[in-house]
Design an enzyme around this catalytic site. Structure first.
Site, PDB file in Angstrom:
ATOM      1  N   ARG A  31       0.819  -1.365   0.062  1.00  0.00           N
ATOM      2  CA  ARG A  31      -0.138  -0.048   0.064  1.00  0.00           C
ATOM      3  C   ARG A  31       0.918   1.145  -0.021  1.00  0.00           C
ATOM      4  NH1 ARG A  31      -2.909   2.010  -2.557  1.00  0.00           N
ATOM      5  NH2 ARG A  31      -4.098  -0.232  -2.508  1.00  0.00           N
TER       6      ARG A  31
ATOM      7  N   LYS B 226       2.278  25.079  -3.123  1.00  0.00           N
ATOM      8  CA  LYS B 226       1.130  24.449  -2.695  1.00  0.00           C
ATOM      9  C   LYS B 226       1.190  22.941  -2.867  1.00  0.00           C
ATOM     10  CE  LYS B 226      -1.759  28.455  -4.188  1.00  0.00           C
ATOM     11  NZ  LYS B 226      -2.779  29.001  -5.035  1.00  0.00           N
TER      12      LYS B 226
ATOM     13  N   LYS C 290       4.777  39.677  -2.632  1.00  0.00           N
ATOM     14  CA  LYS C 290       3.460  39.615  -3.069  1.00  0.00           C
ATOM     15  C   LYS C 290       2.732  41.034  -2.444  1.00  0.00           C
ATOM     16  CE  LYS C 290       3.065  35.007  -3.684  1.00  0.00           C
ATOM     17  NZ  LYS C 290       2.060  33.578  -3.899  1.00  0.00           N
TER      18      LYS C 290
ATOM     19  N   GLU D 224       5.179  40.514  -7.351  1.00  0.00           N
ATOM     20  CA  GLU D 224       3.948  40.188  -7.930  1.00  0.00           C
ATOM     21  C   GLU D 224       3.248  41.477  -8.069  1.00  0.00           C
ATOM     22  OE1 GLU D 224       0.943  37.095  -6.227  1.00  0.00           O
ATOM     23  OE2 GLU D 224       0.293  39.054  -5.342  1.00  0.00           O
TER      24      GLU D 224
ATOM     25  N   ASP E 283      -0.295  38.685 -11.988  1.00  0.00           N
ATOM     26  CA  ASP E 283      -1.227  37.923 -11.323  1.00  0.00           C
ATOM     27  C   ASP E 283      -2.754  38.307 -11.528  1.00  0.00           C
ATOM     28  OD1 ASP E 283      -1.813  35.968  -9.233  1.00  0.00           O
ATOM     29  OD2 ASP E 283      -2.554  37.514  -7.936  1.00  0.00           O
TER      30      ASP E 283
END
Length: 288
Positions: A98, A133, A165, A199, A220
């Site tokens: 597994r 992510k 960002k 960004e 973005d």
């Protein structure tokens, strides 16, 4: 980079989670002398990834189990193709089954999805890249799978590059300092080898950011028209990355705007594990 040390460390954790005190079922039902052969078989088409991880699951469970890989990471396959063969003590084969499948099914799912994105933008000059992510603890595995599918990796961690960002920029300019001046000050405090990406979410931010000498500008959630205009304004003075609203339906049009890089978190956070199966055959010696 997916190293042997990383593979063994993560796979051992998974094995310990799955069988902290051994495999009670196999130990109760399967004779210690029994052996097994098994084939890793594709149930659907895809791109293979995780061969070394699959092998490690069996090797670290029982060194007497051998794995022969018949597909290399990055190979494309069809339903019914045999990707690996396993042979050894039956208890070890069944205990590792597994964990070996879980890893290679997920990694092959990522590789397969990435290949679809890479195929969709072929010939445009853009590259498809992943994001941070990723599943905690499995970033090296999942990013390797992206490369298996023909994609590329973004920065591996927060330690690898400066990536400013909107929230960073808000804090940076909170005292009234202009965007160009604030970013130039950051550049002055960093080693010359450090890559800086910023960004932006509006066209009017591009020139002030460029004036600070950044290396990459991320556009973005821009419309296609604004992406084209952004590429025209930047005019080769920085790498242009597009992010947001990236799907298999949109990625080709995004690439054709002239951007250099297209980043998509979906490569790792929204992927479906591929359907691979381990067909096991047990061999029990007859009593003499």
């Amino acid at each position: 980079m997916l190293t042997a040390r990383t593979i063994d460390r993560v796979v051992l954790l998974a094995l310990d989670e799955d069988a902290p005190f051994g495999d009670l079922t196999s130990e109760a039902l399967i004779p210690a002398s029994a052996t097994a052969t098994a084939a890793l078989v594709a149930r659907e088409p895809g791109v293979f990834s995780g061969g070394a991880v699959f092998e490690a699951a069996f090797r670290l469970t029982d060194p007497a189990v051998t794995v022969t890989l018949l597909a290399a990471d990055g190979d494309r396959f069809e339903p019914g193709d045999t990707l690996a063969r396993v042979q050894g003590p039956a208890r070890g084969v069944l205990q590792a089954e597994r964990i070996g499948l879980n890893f290679t099914q997920r990694m092959s799912g990522i590789a397969t999805l990435t290949a679809r994105f890479a195929d969709a933008i072929r010939g445009t000059g853009a590259r498809i890249v992943d994001t941070r992510k990723t599943t905690p603890g499995l970033r090296a595995f999942e990013r390797h799978a992206v490369r298996s599918g023909g994609g590329h990796n973004h920065r591996f961690s927060l330690s690898d590059a400066v990536m400013a960002k909107d929230n960073h920029l808000a804090v940076l300019t909170a005292d009234g300092t202009g965007l160009t001046e604030a970013l130039a000050g950051v550049r002055d405090r960093l080693p010359h080898t450090t890559h800086i990406e910023v960004e932006v979410d509006r066209l009017d931010q591009i020139e002030p950011v460029l004036a600070a000498g950044v290396d990459t500008i991320m556009l973005d959630n821009f419309t296609l028209d604004d992406l084209r205009e952004g590429v025209r304004m930047i005019a080769g003075r920085a790498i242009v990355e597009a992010s947001g609203n990236v799907t298999l339906d949109t990625v080709r049009a995004i690439a054709e705007t002239g951007v250099d890089v297209i980043s998509s978190g979906a490569l790792t956070h929204s992927v479906r594990s591929l359907d691979l199966g381990l067909d096991v055959e047990l061999h029990v010696a007859s009593a003499s």
